[in-house]
Design an enzyme around this catalytic site. Structure first.
Site, PDB file in Angstrom:
ATOM      1  N   CYS A 156     -11.422  -1.748   1.619  1.00  0.00           N
ATOM      2  CA  CYS A 156     -10.270  -2.621   1.388  1.00  0.00           C
ATOM      3  C   CYS A 156     -10.559  -4.013   1.971  1.00  0.00           C
ATOM      4  CB  CYS A 156      -9.012  -1.980   1.983  1.00  0.00           C
ATOM      5  SG  CYS A 156      -7.485  -2.863   1.651  1.00  0.00           S
ATOM      6  N   ASP A 213      -6.299   0.957  -9.439  1.00  0.00           N
ATOM      7  CA  ASP A 213      -5.970   0.189  -8.247  1.00  0.00           C
ATOM      8  C   ASP A 213      -4.979  -0.910  -8.632  1.00  0.00           C
ATOM      9  OD1 ASP A 213      -5.919  -1.548  -6.026  1.00  0.00           O
ATOM     10  OD2 ASP A 213      -7.987  -1.064  -5.501  1.00  0.00           O
ATOM     11  N   HIS A 245      -6.322   2.699  -5.414  1.00  0.00           N
ATOM     12  CA  HIS A 245      -6.824   2.010  -4.231  1.00  0.00           C
ATOM     13  C   HIS A 245      -6.973   3.020  -3.092  1.00  0.00           C
ATOM     14  CE1 HIS A 245      -7.618  -1.546  -1.830  1.00  0.00           C
ATOM     15  NE2 HIS A 245      -6.849  -1.034  -0.876  1.00  0.00           N
TER      16      HIS A 245
END
Length: 276
Positions: A156, A213, A245
């Protein structure tokens, strides 16, 4: 945080224990890696304005270990990131995850994700890149690391940093970026994004992204893939069509076992291919 207390804070900050409050309750499929045969725990990394805490895991015996920088999500170096370090150490790596938000605040004590984002938004890229340089230097000089075999992986927020650090430090052999943001506005704190360095990148980076995502549109991933074609880095991007995600984060409901395991295998093969 007042400037007068900033240095004092950075030298007394400690590593997160357990999982951060914001991700409770922890998902049932959380992976736990023991430290048998490892030297694992908190260390201090000397940086320009003091020290920052980090988590280090390495085989208990041996030396000249390949080094892997493990870069955190917005939640800091909590138990999941520490476990990833132990997974690398079980494979024979010296893995180290520095706390890169420590000057701006302790995100482990925050339960509101918007408050966490406010802390992370204050972190300048130049500070992060400098701290990672210091971490590599410490790993080589103080922890039996091999300067010629350095890799980086991040998740991330850390996925974005993986791309940027690979461009910043050409001595890095290879990187693996897990669903890191690629496109964004240029600001004083974040002057460049991965899309901006793609065409000149020399370090091979493998990008692992989720087709579902909602925070990183697939069209931005395709833009990055296209921009990488003009570089000499041999970087690649893989999109898992059904993955959301944070599909590697086994402590969260976003975890997707199939894609996570496949991505982990691809990471190992990528590092091996490029000499990490």
């Amino acid at each position: 945080m007042k400037e007068i207390s900033r240095r004092q804070f950075i030298t007394t900050a400690t590593l997160t224990t357990g999982f951060v409050i914001a991700v409770q309750p922890v998902f049932a499929k959380v992976i736990t890696t023991d430290n048998k045969g490892l030297t694992a725990g908190a260390v201090k990394i000397p940086v320009k304005d003091g020290e920052i805490p980090a988590y280090r895991a390495v085989p208990a015996t041996g030396s000249n270990f390949p080094v892997v920088l493990v870069i955190q999500e917005i939640f800091g170096v909590h138990e999941h990131i520490q476990d990833v370090c132990r997974r690398f150490a079980k494979l024979g790596y010296l893995a180290i995850a520095p706390e890169l938000f420590v000057r701006q605040g302790d995100v482990s004590k925050l339960s509101n994700i918007d408050e966490i984002r406010q802390v992370v938004a204050q972190v300048p890229d130049v500070q992060v890149l400098s701290d990672l340089d210091a971490t590599v230097n410490w790993a080589v000089k103080s922890a039996k690391g091999n300067a010629k075999r350095v890799g980086i992986t991040g998740f991330c927020w850390g996925g974005r940093i993986t791309w940027l650090y690979a461009a910043h430090n050409p001595q890095v052999k290879a990187g693996v970026a897990w669903y890191g943001r690629l496109v964004g506005n240029s600001t004083e704190l974040t002057p460049k994004n991965p899309i901006d360095i793609a065409s000149t990148l020399k370090v091979p980076v493998l990008g692992l992204y989720g087709g579902k995502d909602t925070g990183i549109p697939v069209d931005t991933v395709e833009q990055m893939r296209d921009r990488l074609k003009s570089s000499s880095s041999k970087s690649q991007i893989i999109i898992y069509p059904d993955a959301p995600h944070a599909f590697f984060a086994d402590y969260r409901p976003s975890y997707r076992e199939k894609e996570a395991k496949e991505g982990w295998k691809k990471l190992q093969a990528w590092f091996k291919k490029y000499g990490v």
